[in-house]
Design a protein around this motif. Structure first.
Motif, PDB file in Angstrom:
ATOM      1  N   TYR A 113      -4.304   7.932  10.466  1.00  0.00           N
ATOM      2  CA  TYR A 113      -3.656   7.992  12.635  1.00  0.00           C
ATOM      3  C   TYR A 113      -1.957   7.219  11.571  1.00  0.00           C
ATOM      4  O   TYR A 113      -2.515   6.006  12.197  1.00  0.00           O
ATOM      5  CB  TYR A 113      -4.563   6.847  13.372  1.00  0.00           C
ATOM      6  N   PRO A 114      -0.790   7.937  11.187  1.00  0.00           N
ATOM      7  CA  PRO A 114      -0.131   7.081  10.961  1.00  0.00           C
ATOM      8  C   PRO A 114      -0.084   6.518  12.386  1.00  0.00           C
ATOM      9  O   PRO A 114       0.741   5.797  12.275  1.00  0.00           O
ATOM     10  CB  PRO A 114       0.647   8.109  10.242  1.00  0.00           C
ATOM     11  N   GLU A 115       0.554   7.285  13.487  1.00  0.00           N
ATOM     12  CA  GLU A 115       1.025   7.246  14.293  1.00  0.00           C
ATOM     13  C   GLU A 115       0.327   5.776  15.087  1.00  0.00           C
ATOM     14  O   GLU A 115       1.537   5.391  16.058  1.00  0.00           O
ATOM     15  CB  GLU A 115       0.727   8.209  14.942  1.00  0.00           C
ATOM     16  N   GLU A 120       7.940   6.419  12.929  1.00  0.00           N
ATOM     17  CA  GLU A 120       8.765   7.321  12.051  1.00  0.00           C
ATOM     18  C   GLU A 120       8.212   7.122  10.512  1.00  0.00           C
ATOM     19  O   GLU A 120       7.522   6.696  10.513  1.00  0.00           O
ATOM     20  CB  GLU A 120      10.375   6.832  11.661  1.00  0.00           C
ATOM     21  N   GLN A 121       8.338   8.316  10.071  1.00  0.00           N
ATOM     22  CA  GLN A 121       7.902   8.884   8.400  1.00  0.00           C
ATOM     23  C   GLN A 121       6.387   8.717   8.340  1.00  0.00           C
ATOM     24  O   GLN A 121       6.029   7.697   7.165  1.00  0.00           O
ATOM     25  CB  GLN A 121       8.720   7.137   7.471  1.00  0.00           C
ATOM     26  N   GLN A 122       6.168   8.954   9.148  1.00  0.00           N
ATOM     27  CA  GLN A 122       4.501   9.456   9.336  1.00  0.00           C
ATOM     28  C   GLN A 122       3.830   9.866   8.347  1.00  0.00           C
ATOM     29  O   GLN A 122       2.798   9.796   7.372  1.00  0.00           O
ATOM     30  CB  GLN A 122       4.265  10.161  10.765  1.00  0.00           C
ATOM     31  N   ALA A 123       4.347  11.573   7.643  1.00  0.00           N
ATOM     32  CA  ALA A 123       3.982  11.814   6.592  1.00  0.00           C
ATOM     33  C   ALA A 123       3.631  10.877   5.194  1.00  0.00           C
ATOM     34  O   ALA A 123       3.516  11.165   4.923  1.00  0.00           O
ATOM     35  CB  ALA A 123       4.546  13.264   6.037  1.00  0.00           C
ATOM     36  N   GLN A 124       4.929  10.313   5.242  1.00  0.00           N
ATOM     37  CA  GLN A 124       5.373   8.830   3.976  1.00  0.00           C
ATOM     38  C   GLN A 124       3.968   9.147   3.840  1.00  0.00           C
ATOM     39  O   GLN A 124       3.651   7.975   3.411  1.00  0.00           O
ATOM     40  CB  GLN A 124       7.172   8.766   4.208  1.00  0.00           C
ATOM     41  N   LEU A 125       3.703   7.756   5.504  1.00  0.00           N
ATOM     42  CA  LEU A 125       3.464   6.669   5.270  1.00  0.00           C
ATOM     43  C   LEU A 125       1.639   7.283   4.451  1.00  0.00           C
ATOM     44  O   LEU A 125       0.967   6.589   4.182  1.00  0.00           O
ATOM     45  CB  LEU A 125       2.737   6.261   6.380  1.00  0.00           C
ATOM     46  N   LYS A 126       0.629   8.511   4.942  1.00  0.00           N
ATOM     47  CA  LYS A 126       0.004   9.507   5.022  1.00  0.00           C
ATOM     48  C   LYS A 126       0.470   9.360   3.300  1.00  0.00           C
ATOM     49  O   LYS A 126      -1.062   8.976   2.393  1.00  0.00           O
ATOM     50  CB  LYS A 126       0.263  10.702   5.561  1.00  0.00           C
ATOM     51  N   ALA A 127       0.635   9.992   2.838  1.00  0.00           N
ATOM     52  CA  ALA A 127       1.161  10.647   0.945  1.00  0.00           C
ATOM     53  C   ALA A 127       1.172   8.999   0.332  1.00  0.00           C
ATOM     54  O   ALA A 127      -0.058   9.428  -0.187  1.00  0.00           O
ATOM     55  CB  ALA A 127       2.562  11.021   1.096  1.00  0.00           C
ATOM     56  N   ASN A 128       0.816   7.572   1.351  1.00  0.00           N
ATOM     57  CA  ASN A 128       1.478   6.329   0.238  1.00  0.00           C
ATOM     58  C   ASN A 128      -0.319   6.423   0.473  1.00  0.00           C
ATOM     59  O   ASN A 128      -0.246   5.608  -0.693  1.00  0.00           O
ATOM     60  CB  ASN A 128       2.589   5.158   0.279  1.00  0.00           C
ATOM     61  N   ALA A 129      -0.263   6.537   1.885  1.00  0.00           N
ATOM     62  CA  ALA A 129      -1.594   5.932   1.912  1.00  0.00           C
ATOM     63  C   ALA A 129      -3.056   7.005   0.589  1.00  0.00           C
ATOM     64  O   ALA A 129      -3.787   5.837  -0.096  1.00  0.00           O
ATOM     65  CB  ALA A 129      -2.311   5.511   3.555  1.00  0.00           C
ATOM     66  N   GLN A 130      -3.073   7.978   0.106  1.00  0.00           N
ATOM     67  CA  GLN A 130      -3.480   8.851  -0.012  1.00  0.00           C
ATOM     68  C   GLN A 130      -2.880   8.297  -1.168  1.00  0.00           C
ATOM     69  O   GLN A 130      -4.487   8.591  -2.526  1.00  0.00           O
ATOM     70  CB  GLN A 130      -3.119  10.218   0.478  1.00  0.00           C
ATOM     71  N   ARG A 131      -2.406   8.171  -1.948  1.00  0.00           N
ATOM     72  CA  ARG A 131      -1.995   7.606  -3.332  1.00  0.00           C
ATOM     73  C   ARG A 131      -2.525   6.434  -3.624  1.00  0.00           C
ATOM     74  O   ARG A 131      -2.836   6.264  -5.204  1.00  0.00           O
ATOM     75  CB  ARG A 131      -0.088   7.509  -3.558  1.00  0.00           C
ATOM     76  N   LEU A 132      -2.199   5.219  -2.715  1.00  0.00           N
ATOM     77  CA  LEU A 132      -2.454   3.511  -2.944  1.00  0.00           C
ATOM     78  C   LEU A 132      -3.868   4.145  -3.632  1.00  0.00           C
ATOM     79  O   LEU A 132      -5.165   3.206  -4.747  1.00  0.00           O
ATOM     80  CB  LEU A 132      -2.801   3.488  -1.656  1.00  0.00           C
ATOM     81  N   ARG A 133      -5.023   4.983  -2.186  1.00  0.00           N
ATOM     82  CA  ARG A 133      -6.444   5.501  -2.772  1.00  0.00           C
ATOM     83  C   ARG A 133      -6.749   5.933  -3.974  1.00  0.00           C
ATOM     84  O   ARG A 133      -8.225   5.584  -4.563  1.00  0.00           O
ATOM     85  CB  ARG A 133      -6.955   6.295  -1.791  1.00  0.00           C
ATOM     86  N   LYS A 134      -5.905   6.623  -4.630  1.00  0.00           N
ATOM     87  CA  LYS A 134      -5.948   7.497  -5.650  1.00  0.00           C
ATOM     88  C   LYS A 134      -6.859   6.169  -7.431  1.00  0.00           C
ATOM     89  O   LYS A 134      -7.110   6.242  -8.068  1.00  0.00           O
ATOM     90  CB  LYS A 134      -5.414   8.193  -6.192  1.00  0.00           C
ATOM     91  N   THR A 135      -5.087   5.320  -6.847  1.00  0.00           N
ATOM     92  CA  THR A 135      -5.076   3.630  -7.854  1.00  0.00           C
ATOM     93  C   THR A 135      -6.445   2.955  -7.790  1.00  0.00           C
ATOM     94  O   THR A 135      -6.734   2.600  -8.218  1.00  0.00           O
ATOM     95  CB  THR A 135      -4.563   3.246  -7.539  1.00  0.00           C
ATOM     96  N   TYR A 136      -6.990   2.459  -6.088  1.00  0.00           N
ATOM     97  CA  TYR A 136      -8.081   2.185  -5.622  1.00  0.00           C
ATOM     98  C   TYR A 136      -8.992   2.728  -6.723  1.00  0.00           C
ATOM     99  O   TYR A 136     -10.151   2.752  -7.387  1.00  0.00           O
ATOM    100  CB  TYR A 136      -7.847   1.996  -4.634  1.00  0.00           C
ATOM    101  N   TYR A 137      -9.684   3.744  -6.606  1.00  0.00           N
ATOM    102  CA  TYR A 137     -10.698   5.073  -6.725  1.00  0.00           C
ATOM    103  C   TYR A 137     -10.720   4.778  -8.558  1.00  0.00           C
ATOM    104  O   TYR A 137     -11.403   4.604  -9.057  1.00  0.00           O
ATOM    105  CB  TYR A 137     -10.565   5.823  -7.035  1.00  0.00           C
TER     106      TYR A 137
END
Ligand code: GSH
Length: 205
Positions: A113-115, A120-137
């Motif tokens: 739910y980036p909105e 703006e830049q919702q796709a970027q927020l989504k991509a960064n959250a997904q990247r951050l999640r990988k570092t957490y895992y």
């Protein structure tokens, strides 16, 4: 009797696995579609204005939410599903449980739910959250031992998270390749006979 409001495969699945582990009887109310306006959303909001799953209705009709809080509530009833108090393992149990819901879970909210956060830049927020999640895992993976479960031979309520999380992004193939210990623990949870019905119902096998 407890009543769990949820959607197969969603966060309610974590609580369902915990309920099955502890053999707590419960009714399941499927609120699929709750995150869009409509009758399912109205049904869930009527009992939980936060409109999230899991939502658990307790025996006295009070509402319990938050997968970690549900775990702790179940532990009061079934203390054998966590390491013993006063041990270093107990401290690690608390730490990992809180860390998961405070860090990993919000990356799903941000990505799904980036909105809610930015216009703006919702796709970027989504991509960064997904990247951050990988570092957490990846951090989590180096915290895990050799198993078969998070705390060795005895299954705990923390293990309920693994089969559910590995079916969410970044997906099963990524977990198998990048977090083999977490993946193996999820496999070990998935072969438990008492969990079979719930795991199948949530498409986690
Ligand atoms: N911190 C909560 C998070 C629950 C959560 O975010 N659930 C998701 C489904 S997997 C949800 O209900 N999302 C809808 C929303 O946040 O509006 C927990 O650990 O149970």
């Amino acid at each position: 009797m407890l009543t769990l409001y949820g959607v197969p495969g969603f966060g309610s699945a974590i609580s369902e696995v915990m309920l099955a582990m502890t053999r707590e009887p419960y009714d399941f109310v499927n609120v699929e579609g709750f995150d869009q306006p409509g009758p399912q959303q109205e049904k869930l909001i009527a009992i939980n204005p936060l409109c999230q799953v899991p939502t658990l209705v307790l025996e006295d009709e009070s509402i319990m939410t938050e997968s970690a809080a549900i775990a702790l509530m179940l532990l009061d009833r079934h203390p054998q599903f966590a390491p013993r108090p006063g041990t270093p393992a107990r401290d690690r149990f608390w730490r990992l449980l809180v860390w998961l819901v405070a860090n990993v879970y919000p990356t799903f909210t941000l990505a799904d739910y980036p909105e809610r956060l930015v216009d703006e830049q919702q796709a970027q927020l989504k991509a960064n959250a997904q990247r951050l999640r990988k570092t957490y895992y990846q951090w989590l993976e180096q915290e895990l031992g050799e198993g078969p479960y998070t705390f060795g031979e005895e299954i705990t309520l923390l293990d309920a998270y693994w089969p559910v999380l590995r079916c969410w992004g970044p997906g099963r193939e990524w977990f198998a390749a990048n977090t083999p210990k977490l993946n193996a623990m999820a496999d070990n949870v998935c072969v438990r006979v008492e969990l079979e019905t719930v795991l199948k119902a949530n498409k986690l096998l």
